[in-house]
Design an enzyme around this catalytic site. Structure first.
Site, PDB file in Angstrom:
ATOM      1  N   GLU A   1      -2.815   1.624  -3.604  1.00  0.00           N
ATOM      2  CA  GLU A   1      -2.045   1.330  -3.010  1.00  0.00           C
ATOM      3  C   GLU A   1      -0.633   1.749  -2.574  1.00  0.00           C
ATOM      4  OE1 GLU A   1       0.020  -3.366  -4.433  1.00  0.00           O
ATOM      5  OE2 GLU A   1      -1.656  -2.561  -5.742  1.00  0.00           O
TER       6      GLU A   1
ATOM      7  N   LYS B   1      -1.534  -7.524   2.637  1.00  0.00           N
ATOM      8  CA  LYS B   1      -1.902  -8.241   1.066  1.00  0.00           C
ATOM      9  C   LYS B   1      -1.049 -10.421   1.035  1.00  0.00           C
ATOM     10  CE  LYS B   1      -0.674  -8.325  -3.786  1.00  0.00           C
ATOM     11  NZ  LYS B   1      -0.970  -7.456  -5.009  1.00  0.00           N
TER      12      LYS B   1
ATOM     13  N   CYS C   1      -5.017  -4.841  -4.704  1.00  0.00           N
ATOM     14  CA  CYS C   1      -5.100  -5.393  -6.418  1.00  0.00           C
ATOM     15  C   CYS C   1      -5.446  -6.544  -6.416  1.00  0.00           C
ATOM     16  CB  CYS C   1      -3.364  -5.138  -6.051  1.00  0.00           C
ATOM     17  SG  CYS C   1      -2.933  -5.341  -7.753  1.00  0.00           S
TER      18      CYS C   1
END
Length: 315
Positions: free
Chosen positions: A42, A136, A170
């Protein structure tokens, strides 16, 4: 169909340019060992802002050191489609003839939204072409200080020479509908990027593999306290010394039955490799296929809303 996949677990360097150079070196090593799919963690470029959670006072309004840390991160972020960092990732994929998946902080440099940062996941083909660009959906907790909310444009798996590859960032792995969108798009390989793949992150990654009947590459990075921005005071309960690792890796590779192919590796650099037999996904689907025979399309309806809309609509 069999492929060799690799996760690069390494220590974030002081500058994005240095991290890019390290990426090229590690990718060459993985490709020389047969990898056709290479994954980085990430926001690998320019590095995950661990200071949001490990330093004091970062949420104070208009506080100089935090403002400077944000500005430094923004200056070293990736502009998708252009610039040294993006073109460097393209070169890594092209030079090694691999599918490359890399987490980045993305910066918008022109037009509506100029200056906004996103937590993004880029998938590049062996020719260096951008195959998928996912932002995201919801930055988690303190992350909202630095990243804008993403969209559904990249919420899918895409066809690559390494099979159909998708990914989430995540805590998106605790968004059931985001996971299901990836299942619907027919993942062979799922890339799960995290700052550190600690125990609960491993649980989420293994659950995605078992639920979606796909391989999962769970990637985490290493970062020392001494590498965090100057001027920010680490919280003593979270950082014991400048040499402490605030990001500890934990990368692992998981089979479609939820079992580890490569056990989690913590606190050291590593190139994790595994041969993936993509036919195993079909075999595991015999037991349960959440988008096929183990779904009730007559009882449930699912759709992903239209993607990436302009912030200003000109009628």
């Amino acid at each position: 169909m069999r492929i060799t996949a690799a996760i690069i677990q390494a220590e974030v360097q002081p500058t994005a340019r240095a991290t890019l150079a390290l990426s090229a070196e590690r990718a060459r090593e993985a490709a020389a060992r047969g990898a056709g799919l290479i994954v980085f963690p990430e926001t690998w470029l320019p590095g995950y802002p661990a200071w949001l959670d490990t330093c004091r006072d970062v949420a104070l309004w208009n506080w100089g050191p935090a403002n400077q840390a944000y500005a430094a991160m923004a200056a070293q972020s990736v502009v998708v489609g252009q610039g040294e960092l993006f073109e460097g990732l393209q070169a890594i994929a092209r030079d090694n003839e691999v599918v490359l998946v890399c987490g980045v902080t993305e910066r918008i440099d022109a037009g509506p939204g100029r200056g906004t940062l996103y937590n993004a996941l880029l998938t590049l083909g062996p020719d260096g072409r951008l195959l998928n660009h996912h932002r995201k959906l919801v930055p988690t907790f303190s992350e909202r200080l630095v990243w804008g909310p993403g969209d559904s444009a990249g919420l899918k798996a895409v066809a690559t020479p390494a099979g159909r590859v998708g990914g989430l960032v995540c805590w998106e792995h605790w968004m059931p509908l985001a996971r299901y969108a990836l299942h619907e798009s027919g993942e062979d390989v799922h890339v799960a990027v995290w700052p550190t793949v600690h125990e609960m992150h491993q649980v989420a990654s293994r659950a995605h593999a078992f639920e979606g009947r796909c391989f999962v590459l769970a990637a985490g990075a290493l970062l020392r306290a001494s590498a965090m921005p100057a001027g920010l005071e680490p919280h003593p309960e979270k950082v014991r010394s400048p040499d402490s690792l605030v990001l500890r890796g934990g990368s692992c590779i998981i089979a479609p039955n939820g079992k580890f192919l490569v056990e989690p590796v913590f606190d050291r650099e590593a190139v994790l490799l595994a041969e993936l037999d993509l036919d195993q996904s079909r075999i595991e689907g015999f037991t349960r296929d959440v988008t096929g025979h183990y779904q009730r399309h007559d009882a449930f309806e699912f759709r992903v809303l239209p993607a990436r809309r302009p912030p200003v609509i000109d009628d």
